[in-house]
Design a protein around this motif. Structure first.
Motif, PDB file in Angstrom:
ATOM      1  N   ILE A  63       0.860  -1.184   0.000  1.00 31.44           N
ATOM      2  CA  ILE A  63       0.000   0.000   0.000  1.00 31.44           C
ATOM      3  C   ILE A  63       0.894   1.232   0.000  1.00 31.44           C
ATOM      4  N   GLN A  64       0.626   2.131  -0.939  1.00 30.89           N
ATOM      5  CA  GLN A  64       1.393   3.375  -1.055  1.00 30.89           C
ATOM      6  C   GLN A  64       0.439   4.517  -1.402  1.00 30.89           C
ATOM      7  N   PRO A  65       0.795   5.733  -1.040  1.00 31.98           N
ATOM      8  CA  PRO A  65      -0.022   6.869  -1.478  1.00 31.98           C
ATOM      9  C   PRO A  65       0.103   7.051  -2.990  1.00 31.98           C
ATOM     10  N   PHE A  66      -0.989   7.442  -3.625  1.00 28.21           N
ATOM     11  CA  PHE A  66      -0.906   7.773  -5.048  1.00 28.21           C
ATOM     12  C   PHE A  66      -0.308   9.168  -5.170  1.00 28.21           C
ATOM     13  N   ARG A  67       0.791   9.267  -5.910  1.00 32.76           N
ATOM     14  CA  ARG A  67       1.468  10.550  -6.075  1.00 32.76           C
ATOM     15  C   ARG A  67       1.202  11.082  -7.478  1.00 32.76           C
ATOM     16  N   LYS A  68       0.489  12.183  -7.542  1.00 30.97           N
ATOM     17  CA  LYS A  68       0.128  12.748  -8.840  1.00 30.97           C
ATOM     18  C   LYS A  68       1.351  13.244  -9.606  1.00 30.97           C
ATOM     19  N   GLU A  69       2.480  13.443  -8.888  1.00 29.16           N
ATOM     20  CA  GLU A  69       3.697  13.903  -9.560  1.00 29.16           C
ATOM     21  C   GLU A  69       4.206  12.887 -10.585  1.00 29.16           C
ATOM     22  N   VAL A  70       3.787  11.628 -10.454  1.00 31.28           N
ATOM     23  CA  VAL A  70       4.178  10.604 -11.424  1.00 31.28           C
ATOM     24  C   VAL A  70       3.757  11.021 -12.831  1.00 31.28           C
ATOM     25  N   GLN A  71       2.659  11.749 -12.915  1.00 37.07           N
ATOM     26  CA  GLN A  71       2.159  12.178 -14.218  1.00 37.07           C
ATOM     27  C   GLN A  71       3.097  13.182 -14.890  1.00 37.07           C
ATOM     28  N   ASN A  72       3.983  13.797 -14.101  1.00 37.28           N
ATOM     29  CA  ASN A  72       4.955  14.740 -14.669  1.00 37.28           C
ATOM     30  C   ASN A  72       6.222  14.047 -15.156  1.00 37.28           C
ATOM     31  N   GLY A  73       6.342  12.766 -14.835  1.00 37.51           N
ATOM     32  CA  GLY A  73       7.506  12.008 -15.280  1.00 37.51           C
ATOM     33  C   GLY A  73       8.166  11.255 -14.142  1.00 37.51           C
ATOM     34  N   GLU A  74       8.662  10.058 -14.454  1.00 39.00           N
ATOM     35  CA  GLU A  74       9.430   9.266 -13.492  1.00 39.00           C
ATOM     36  C   GLU A  74      10.852   9.154 -14.026  1.00 39.00           C
ATOM     37  N   TYR A  75      11.809   9.446 -13.171  1.00 41.82           N
ATOM     38  CA  TYR A  75      13.207   9.527 -13.561  1.00 41.82           C
ATOM     39  C   TYR A  75      13.931   8.249 -13.153  1.00 41.82           C
ATOM     40  N   SER A  76      14.856   7.815 -13.989  1.00 40.18           N
ATOM     41  CA  SER A  76      15.608   6.589 -13.717  1.00 40.18           C
ATOM     42  C   SER A  76      17.090   6.838 -13.943  1.00 40.18           C
ATOM     43  N   MET A  77      17.896   6.506 -12.934  1.00 41.05           N
ATOM     44  CA  MET A  77      19.351   6.620 -13.039  1.00 41.05           C
ATOM     45  C   MET A  77      19.961   5.229 -12.918  1.00 41.05           C
ATOM     46  N   LEU A  78      20.877   4.894 -13.819  1.00 40.64           N
ATOM     47  CA  LEU A  78      21.560   3.600 -13.793  1.00 40.64           C
ATOM     48  C   LEU A  78      22.951   3.773 -13.197  1.00 40.64           C
ATOM     49  N   PHE A  79      23.304   2.855 -12.289  1.00 42.98           N
ATOM     50  CA  PHE A  79      24.609   2.894 -11.629  1.00 42.98           C
ATOM     51  C   PHE A  79      25.318   1.551 -11.781  1.00 42.98           C
TER      52      PHE A  79
ATOM     53  N   VAL B 128      16.707  -6.353  -9.638  1.00 40.11           N
ATOM     54  CA  VAL B 128      16.250  -7.600 -10.234  1.00 40.11           C
ATOM     55  C   VAL B 128      16.032  -7.339 -11.715  1.00 40.11           C
ATOM     56  N   ASP B 129      16.986  -7.750 -12.536  1.00 36.18           N
ATOM     57  CA  ASP B 129      17.019  -7.467 -13.971  1.00 36.18           C
ATOM     58  C   ASP B 129      16.552  -6.047 -14.300  1.00 36.18           C
ATOM     59  N   PRO B 130      17.271  -5.028 -13.799  1.00 37.08           N
ATOM     60  CA  PRO B 130      16.843  -3.649 -14.073  1.00 37.08           C
ATOM     61  C   PRO B 130      17.004  -3.283 -15.542  1.00 37.08           C
ATOM     62  N   PHE B 131      15.927  -2.843 -16.177  1.00 35.39           N
ATOM     63  CA  PHE B 131      15.999  -2.412 -17.569  1.00 35.39           C
ATOM     64  C   PHE B 131      16.908  -1.189 -17.649  1.00 35.39           C
ATOM     65  N   HIS B 132      17.793  -1.154 -18.636  1.00 37.69           N
ATOM     66  CA  HIS B 132      18.844  -0.141 -18.660  1.00 37.69           C
ATOM     67  C   HIS B 132      18.495   1.114 -19.453  1.00 37.69           C
ATOM     68  N   TYR B 133      17.432   1.079 -20.239  1.00 37.66           N
ATOM     69  CA  TYR B 133      16.993   2.259 -20.980  1.00 37.66           C
ATOM     70  C   TYR B 133      18.133   2.922 -21.753  1.00 37.66           C
ATOM     71  N   VAL B 134      18.799   2.132 -22.585  1.00 40.99           N
ATOM     72  CA  VAL B 134      19.863   2.695 -23.419  1.00 40.99           C
ATOM     73  C   VAL B 134      19.207   3.243 -24.686  1.00 40.99           C
ATOM     74  N   ILE B 135      19.119   4.558 -24.785  1.00 39.12           N
ATOM     75  CA  ILE B 135      18.442   5.156 -25.935  1.00 39.12           C
ATOM     76  C   ILE B 135      19.406   5.923 -26.836  1.00 39.12           C
ATOM     77  N   GLU B 136      20.645   6.109 -26.385  1.00 41.39           N
ATOM     78  CA  GLU B 136      21.661   6.748 -27.221  1.00 41.39           C
ATOM     79  C   GLU B 136      23.033   6.459 -26.621  1.00 41.39           C
ATOM     80  N   ASN B 137      24.087   6.854 -27.338  1.00 41.50           N
ATOM     81  CA  ASN B 137      25.464   6.624 -26.879  1.00 41.50           C
ATOM     82  C   ASN B 137      25.705   5.160 -26.512  1.00 41.50           C
ATOM     83  N   PHE B 138      25.281   4.264 -27.438  1.00 41.41           N
ATOM     84  CA  PHE B 138      25.385   2.846 -27.117  1.00 41.41           C
ATOM     85  C   PHE B 138      26.838   2.410 -26.976  1.00 41.41           C
ATOM     86  N   ARG B 139      27.729   3.016 -27.738  1.00 40.29           N
ATOM     87  CA  ARG B 139      29.138   2.645 -27.614  1.00 40.29           C
ATOM     88  C   ARG B 139      29.667   2.974 -26.219  1.00 40.29           C
ATOM     89  N   GLU B 140      29.333   4.163 -25.731  1.00 39.73           N
ATOM     90  CA  GLU B 140      29.791   4.561 -24.398  1.00 39.73           C
ATOM     91  C   GLU B 140      29.260   3.600 -23.339  1.00 39.73           C
TER      92      GLU B 140
END
Length: 310
Positions: free
Chosen positions: A196-212, A284-296
């Motif tokens: 159970i979590q609160p619904f956060r309307k800010e999700v509609q503005n975008g969810e950010y993902s950083m890969l490490f 757990v198998d995090p999707f990497h969202y490689v959309i550019e700079n594939f060589r890097e």
């Protein structure tokens, strides 16, 4: 050095992509920038109790057979879907965990330990990690089958969602205020535990993902929902994002707070009143969202594999 990557491909005809991500192309691209590594795609579903596994040899472009212990390093990039369309989410993860145990028992080096994968799968970090510098979304974990009317009564004020602990792709997500007993029972059939979590309307503005890669930031994206209807499985526009120094520091802080060292992980967050609100830490198998700079990206992940092995 043999790198075994667990990812779904078309095992009947490896040259033809299956629906979704073309992992064959992605892994071949990684291999093309790392000539000193030998890459194999492992058929996770084929793994037997004795460790036998079917693999696809990227260099030879052919399918072969071997043992999971033949590989120097295993990376769980994406677990394969089951052919059983009636399989529930809890059945899926029991099936996956039964195979993961073999890697642990045989002491095979894996990207993120099996113990850590299970810790993240159970979402324990959302309730166990407490730190003034890291703000996780308010979360309650409860057993499936908890009294329906009691839940409805307790969360009658405010906007809260309820979903399976091991949910995916936005399925079986309901607003507590409007969920029916029928949908509640269907959801309980999917998972042993609920969130159970609160619904956060800010999700509609975008969810950010950083890969490490451990404490090293790699890249980031922002997913902006195309359909903003509440609780529907969303579709996204995905674009490159340049995180602030503070946001990267939060990712590094999360790395330091986990009970074991994270190898590769993704931090998903939203921006709420100038605060960084962590929605999920995906190992757990995090999707990497490689959309550019594939060589890097390919060079970075290749260097990371070699660092782990050395």
């Amino acid at each position: 050095m043999e790198i075994g990557i667990v990812a779904p491909i078309n095992w009947t005809n490896p040259g033809i992509p299956i629906d979704g991500v073309d992992y064959m192309k992605q892994i071949k691209n990684i291999a093309s920038f790392n000539d000193d590594l030998n890459f194999f795609i492992l058929n996770f579903e084929s793994i037997k109790e004795d460790g036998d596994v079917i693999f696809y040899d990227i260099n030879k472009n052919e399918i072969g057979n071997g043992k999971i212990e033949d590989f120097c390093l295993i990376h769980f990039l994406d677990f394969e879907p089951s052919n059983n369309i009636s399989e529930s989410l809890v059945q899926k993860w029991h099936r996956i965990n039964s195979k993961l145990k073999q890697f642990e028992e045989k002491k095979i080096l894996t990207i993120n330990s099996v113990k850590l994968i299970n810790y993240c799968f159970e979402k324990k970090y959302l309730t166990e990690i407490k730190d003034d510098e890291v703000n996780f979304i308010q979360t309650r974990i409860l057993k499936s089958g908890t009294n329906f009317e009691k839940i409805k009564q307790e969360y009658r004020n405010g906007s809260f969602i309820i979903k399976p602990l091991n949910g995916e792709s936005g399925n079986y997500v309901f607003e507590i205020e409007s969920i029916s007993i029928e949908n509640y029972l269907k959801m309980c059939d999917q998972s042993e535990n609920l969130i159970i979590q609160p619904f956060r309307k800010e999700v509609q503005n975008g969810e950010y993902s950083m890969l490490f890669f451990r404490e090293k930031y790699c890249h980031a994206i922002v997913r902006t929902p195309v359909n903003i209807k509440k609780l529907l499985p969303p579709k996204f526009n995905i674009t490159k994002y340049i995180p602030s120094t503070k946001e990267i520091e939060v990712g590094n802080k999360i790395f330091s707070l986990f009970p074991e060292k994270l190898d590769i992980f993704r931090v998903d967050f939203i921006k709420a009143k100038k605060e960084i609100l962590i929605m999920e830490v995906e190992s757990v198998d995090p999707f990497h969202y490689v959309i550019e700079n594939f060589r890097e990206y390919s060079e970075k992940i290749g260097a990371f594999y070699k660092m782990i092995l050395n």
